[in-house]
Design an enzyme around this catalytic site. Structure first.
Site, PDB file in Angstrom:
ATOM      1  N   LYS A  54       0.540  -1.254   0.275  1.00  0.00           N
ATOM      2  CA  LYS A  54      -0.055   0.368  -0.192  1.00  0.00           C
ATOM      3  C   LYS A  54       0.451   1.192  -0.304  1.00  0.00           C
ATOM      4  O   LYS A  54       1.505   1.455   1.111  1.00  0.00           O
ATOM      5  CB  LYS A  54      -1.007   0.122   1.099  1.00  0.00           C
ATOM      6  CG  LYS A  54      -1.709   1.032   1.238  1.00  0.00           C
ATOM      7  CD  LYS A  54      -2.730   1.110   2.570  1.00  0.00           C
ATOM      8  CE  LYS A  54      -3.710   2.132   2.111  1.00  0.00           C
ATOM      9  NZ  LYS A  54      -3.489   3.475   1.855  1.00  0.00           N
ATOM     10  N   PHE A 126      -2.538   0.365 -10.164  1.00  0.00           N
ATOM     11  CA  PHE A 126      -2.411  -0.437  -9.710  1.00  0.00           C
ATOM     12  C   PHE A 126      -4.357  -1.018 -10.652  1.00  0.00           C
ATOM     13  O   PHE A 126      -4.653  -2.296 -10.332  1.00  0.00           O
ATOM     14  CB  PHE A 126      -3.063  -0.796  -8.446  1.00  0.00           C
ATOM     15  CG  PHE A 126      -3.570   0.798  -7.388  1.00  0.00           C
ATOM     16  CD1 PHE A 126      -4.957   0.931  -7.728  1.00  0.00           C
ATOM     17  CD2 PHE A 126      -3.048   1.798  -6.977  1.00  0.00           C
ATOM     18  CE1 PHE A 126      -5.334   2.230  -7.897  1.00  0.00           C
ATOM     19  CE2 PHE A 126      -3.339   2.822  -5.985  1.00  0.00           C
ATOM     20  CZ  PHE A 126      -4.853   3.060  -7.239  1.00  0.00           C
ATOM     21  N   ARG A 193     -16.778   1.597  -1.887  1.00  0.00           N
ATOM     22  CA  ARG A 193     -15.506   1.055  -1.267  1.00  0.00           C
ATOM     23  C   ARG A 193     -16.370  -0.169  -1.667  1.00  0.00           C
ATOM     24  O   ARG A 193     -17.443  -0.364  -1.442  1.00  0.00           O
ATOM     25  CB  ARG A 193     -15.895   1.113   0.178  1.00  0.00           C
ATOM     26  CG  ARG A 193     -15.166   1.096   1.185  1.00  0.00           C
ATOM     27  CD  ARG A 193     -15.372   1.651   2.293  1.00  0.00           C
ATOM     28  NE  ARG A 193     -14.832   3.535   2.063  1.00  0.00           N
ATOM     29  CZ  ARG A 193     -13.634   4.261   1.683  1.00  0.00           C
ATOM     30  NH1 ARG A 193     -12.470   2.799   1.777  1.00  0.00           N
ATOM     31  NH2 ARG A 193     -13.683   4.999   2.035  1.00  0.00           N
ATOM     32  N   LYS A 199      -7.399  -3.462   2.312  1.00  0.00           N
ATOM     33  CA  LYS A 199      -6.046  -3.007   3.138  1.00  0.00           C
ATOM     34  C   LYS A 199      -6.066  -3.737   5.104  1.00  0.00           C
ATOM     35  O   LYS A 199      -6.822  -3.924   4.813  1.00  0.00           O
ATOM     36  CB  LYS A 199      -5.879  -1.436   3.288  1.00  0.00           C
ATOM     37  CG  LYS A 199      -7.196  -0.851   4.324  1.00  0.00           C
ATOM     38  CD  LYS A 199      -7.501   0.655   4.575  1.00  0.00           C
ATOM     39  CE  LYS A 199      -8.450   1.168   5.283  1.00  0.00           C
ATOM     40  NZ  LYS A 199      -8.259   2.683   5.314  1.00  0.00           N
TER      41      LYS A 199
END
Length: 283
Positions: A54, A126, A193, A199
């Protein structure tokens, strides 16, 4: 015969021209619809997920012609930085390296940042939001794009077990990284989301909007005691720890967004042990 405009109409026209000149050159009508992560919890079946670092930078969205922030503001790097980029949408992070979040934000926010500052930046890509296929295939397509050296596809790998995932997190954080991201290979890109994107960090973090300032007492008399913040879900709570003395003298303004870290939530949804992390300047 041409009739000159009246004085009020002329003043109004001049004001509109001035306002247009002062406005940003490019602004989205609304923020670009980006895929956002939820938080990884133990028990998630890791089979089928890709794992990557991340990156702690500024989220960037390339629409094929223009680079935007997550909040919908145009980013204005030097022309060479985006020259020759493919005319396909790319989702990534403008990153200045581990531990250099403040530098990345400062560079991105400037309308005419120094060329040397942008030489330190990379666009870590990504995903391909408009590709239409599952992530496994989007990832393969990303690897085939012709990209300059400062535009890098994010390295993705498979993890076999929760223990291996925990070990990778530890190694990443020990090396100065922020955490990990898990992306389900069979997922489609959705601008919201999603459980398909997770994460994983040593602590949870989230964002909230500043809605008030609470005066300090005792050693903080005359300074900010705490921020009153509101989550996107409408929950309000005080954020009093993690603030520096400089931030207590000049606190984040009402209406700004901040990132806070916390450990779990209580039954009402209020975060426990919440601590101010930083001002989200790019939102």
């Amino acid at each position: 015969m041409h009739t000159p405009p009246s004085a009020p109409l002329l003043r109004r026209t001049l004001l509109l021209i001035a306002a247009a000149s002062a406005a940003p050159r490019w602004v989205w009508a609304e923020a670009p619809p980006l895929m956002l992560p939820k938080v990884y919890k133990p028990g998630v079946a890791l089979h089928g997920y890709w794992v990557s670092e991340k990156y702690d930078g500024v989220r960037g969205y390339w629409d094929g012609k223009q680079l935007w922030t997550r909040g919908g503001q145009a980013i204005t790097p030097p022309a060479w930085f985006t020259a020759g980029w493919p005319a396909v949408a790319m989702d990534g992070e403008l990153w200045a390296g581990r531990g250099a979040f403040a530098s990345a934000v400062s560079t991105v926010r400037q309308q005419a940042a120094a060329d040397a500052a942008w030489r330190q930046m990379q666009f870590m890509v990504f995903d391909l939001p408009a590709h239409g296929a599952i992530f496994d295939l989007r990832l393969a397509a990303l690897q085939e794009l012709p990209l300059p050296p400062w535009v890098q596809p994010v390295k993705q790998s498979r993890i076999a077990s929760p223990a291996a995932l925990q070990a990778l997190l530890h190694k990443t954080v020990q090396g100065g990284g922020e955490g990990l991201v898990l992306h389900r290979g069979e997922s489609l890109y959705v601008g919201q989301r999603s459980d398909d994107l997770l994460k994983f960090k040593p602590f949870d973090d989230a964002e909230a909007r500043v809605v008030g300032h609470i005066a300090g007492q005792g050693k903080y008399k005359g300074l900010l005691g705490a921020l009153l913040v509101e989550t996107p879900e409408g929950l309000r709570f005080k954020l009093g720890t993690g603030l520096s003395d400089a931030q207590r003298r000049d606190p984040p303004p009402v209406g700004s967004w901040v990132t806070y870290r916390f450990r779990d939530t209580n039954p009402s949804g209020i975060p426990r042990f919440a601590s101010f992390l930083r001002l989200r300047e790019e939102v």
